[in-house]
Design a protein around this motif. Sequence first.
Motif, short mmCIF file in Angstrom:
data_model
loop_
_atom_site.label_atom_id
_atom_site.label_comp_id
_atom_site.label_asym_id
_atom_site.label_seq_id
_atom_site.Cartn_x
_atom_site.Cartn_y
_atom_site.Cartn_z
N VAL A 458 27.64 33.80 55.49
CA VAL A 458 27.65 35.03 54.68
C VAL A 458 29.09 35.36 54.28
CG1 VAL A 458 27.21 37.53 54.69
CG2 VAL A 458 25.54 35.98 55.71
N GLY A 459 29.98 35.31 55.28
CA GLY A 459 31.38 35.63 55.01
C GLY A 459 31.99 34.72 53.94
N GLN A 460 31.67 33.42 54.03
CA GLN A 460 32.22 32.47 53.06
C GLN A 460 31.71 32.73 51.64
OE1 GLN A 460 34.63 29.92 53.64
NE2 GLN A 460 34.81 31.30 55.38
N VAL A 461 30.39 33.02 51.57
CA VAL A 461 29.82 33.29 50.25
C VAL A 461 30.44 34.55 49.64
CG1 VAL A 461 27.71 33.87 48.99
CG2 VAL A 461 27.64 32.13 50.79
N MET A 462 30.56 35.59 50.48
CA MET A 462 31.16 36.84 50.01
C MET A 462 32.59 36.60 49.53
SD MET A 462 29.43 39.44 49.73
CE MET A 462 28.28 40.63 50.35
N LYS A 463 33.31 35.81 50.29
CA LYS A 463 34.69 35.50 49.93
C LYS A 463 34.73 34.79 48.57
CE LYS A 463 38.73 33.33 52.00
NZ LYS A 463 39.08 32.32 53.03
N ALA A 464 33.82 33.84 48.42
CA ALA A 464 33.75 33.09 47.15
C ALA A 464 33.43 34.02 45.99
CB ALA A 464 32.71 31.99 47.26
N MET A 465 32.72 35.11 46.30
CA MET A 465 32.33 36.03 45.23
C MET A 465 33.26 37.25 45.17
SD MET A 465 28.19 35.95 45.57
CE MET A 465 27.97 36.62 43.93
N ALA A 466 34.43 37.14 45.76
CA ALA A 466 35.43 38.23 45.77
C ALA A 466 34.85 39.52 46.33
CB ALA A 466 35.99 38.46 44.37
N GLY A 467 33.94 39.38 47.31
CA GLY A 467 33.39 40.55 47.99
C GLY A 467 32.32 41.29 47.22
N LYS A 468 32.00 40.82 46.04
CA LYS A 468 31.12 41.62 45.17
C LYS A 468 29.63 41.24 45.24
CE LYS A 468 33.91 40.78 41.72
NZ LYS A 468 34.51 40.75 40.38
N GLY A 469 29.30 40.24 46.03
CA GLY A 469 27.89 39.84 46.13
C GLY A 469 27.04 40.93 46.75
N ASN A 470 25.81 41.02 46.29
CA ASN A 470 24.89 41.96 46.93
C ASN A 470 24.52 41.39 48.30
OD1 ASN A 470 22.20 42.73 47.85
ND2 ASN A 470 22.10 43.96 45.98
N PRO A 471 24.86 42.09 49.38
CA PRO A 471 24.70 41.49 50.72
C PRO A 471 23.25 41.09 51.01
CG PRO A 471 25.95 43.54 50.84
CD PRO A 471 25.47 43.43 49.44
N ALA A 472 22.29 41.89 50.59
CA ALA A 472 20.90 41.57 50.88
C ALA A 472 20.49 40.28 50.17
CB ALA A 472 20.00 42.73 50.46
N LEU A 473 20.89 40.15 48.91
CA LEU A 473 20.51 38.96 48.15
C LEU A 473 21.21 37.71 48.68
CD1 LEU A 473 20.46 40.41 44.50
CD2 LEU A 473 18.53 39.93 46.02
#
Length: 483
Positions: A458-473
């Motif tokens: 989760v952390g890596q994906v969020m990082k890749a998305m500059a923190g802007k990913g919808n956490p639930a999705l």
Amino acid sequence: MSYTLEGSTGTWEIVCGLEVHAQVISKSKLFSGASAEYGAEPNTQVSFVDAAMPGMLPVINRECVAQAVRTGLGLDAKINLWSRFDRKNYFYADLPQGYQISQFAHPIVGEGIVDVTLSDGSTKSIGVTRLHLEQDAGKSLHDQDPQRSFIDLNRSGVALMEIVSEPDIRSPEEAGAYLTKLRQILRYLGTCDGNMDEGSMRADVNVSVRKHGEAFRTRCEVKNVNSIRFVMLAVEAEAKRQIGVWEDGGEVVQETRLFDPTKNETRSMRSKEDAHDYRYFPDPDLLPLVLDADWVQSLKAHLPELPDAKTARFVSDYGLSAYDARILVMEQATADFFEAVAKGRDPKLAANWMMGDFFAALNRTGTTIETTPVSAAFLGELIDLITDKTINGRIAKEVFEAMVETGQAPAAIVAEKGLRQVTDTGAIDAAVDAVLAANTDKIAAYKAGQEKLFGFFVGQVMKAMAGKGNPALVNEALKQKLA
Ligand code: ADP
Ligand code: MG
């Protein structure tokens, strides 16, 4: 848990009662039209009455009387429809009249109550004996000149409420809680600003000690303590001194003492004069003060909602814990701010934001509710952006920091910095695929039972998305692809 002090002869209990002088909020003085405002150049707010010129007559200020009645009502106290002003005679350089007009035998307000909450969550009722109106004296200035003292009469004649408590206080903490609560009530009522560092609230601290179950012993009065912390320290220091006196075989004598905060000790100022030394008698220049019951009733009808009622309402209407409610109700402005933020929103989210990031920002930047650029409307909008999923919770903290720094509206910050949450599943899938492709070893470990690695993904994906990913999705996509 009751508070006790240990001595060489056993356990001692503190007995304490407070006499609080609270300066009345009013434009003019108790018996003259001179301004009562704080901080003016010396002797610029002195009428002939305040300077006690011969032949001058006092005229009671209706607003000061109303303020005393409001305060009495706010303390759930008995309002005496008939009260009387007396002269308390003494000589002092800052008292040109030679007497203070006060209320001795017949105060305007009788018995009342202050309920306090202590740090262990328990509550206690502390009795108020009385509240009376009186004049303040002037001020002697001894530090302006090496040879001479000066007198500033600006304060002479300003209205004070003396609020006397029963000897119900049993610890330094209770003394602090009582003063804090009393000040809070006065501020809510708008009858005293409670600014102890400007001297508009000061306390005389009466202390005695006793062994459990005994009658009260002789007390001493520590005069004019000007902060809540010092009152708490003075209670403890004076109690310890008295325990020492008793345990050394001595006797505590009733006297007036002063607290020295630099040494954390009290020292004798003068032995207590008998009350009749003041030669109290009814002031012949003033008629008894007779209040109209309907007028008192109308003052009561217009009282603001007070802290305890507000706390109870915050618990019942907003579902807050009593602890959180008490914090938000501490100051009227904070409570109003909270209600503006919570209106039409999740109140718990509003409370959490205020008690978390918002209060922390006030502390860090040295601002207050009144001066912070973060308005209730802006904080509310920020919560809306989280609720409608425009931004996620982590990005919201970033937006909030920018609000504190720039004073901009949250929507503007989100737009400018491109912080909108990404809900496009195509973009999320792509980010997830890339992270998984780069971490095949971890996928194997995860599938072998290291479930904690999910958080890593989760952390890596969020990082890749500059923190802007919808956490639930993001969570959902990861779960699917790892299944
Ligand atoms: P006075 O008229 O001499 O000032 P009061 O009876 O009005 O005396 O009491 C003044 C204050 O002292 C009140 O706040 C009261 O609660 C407190 N007090 C009275 N007796 C004691 C005692 N034995 N120990 C501590 N405080 C006391
Ligand atoms: Mg007294």
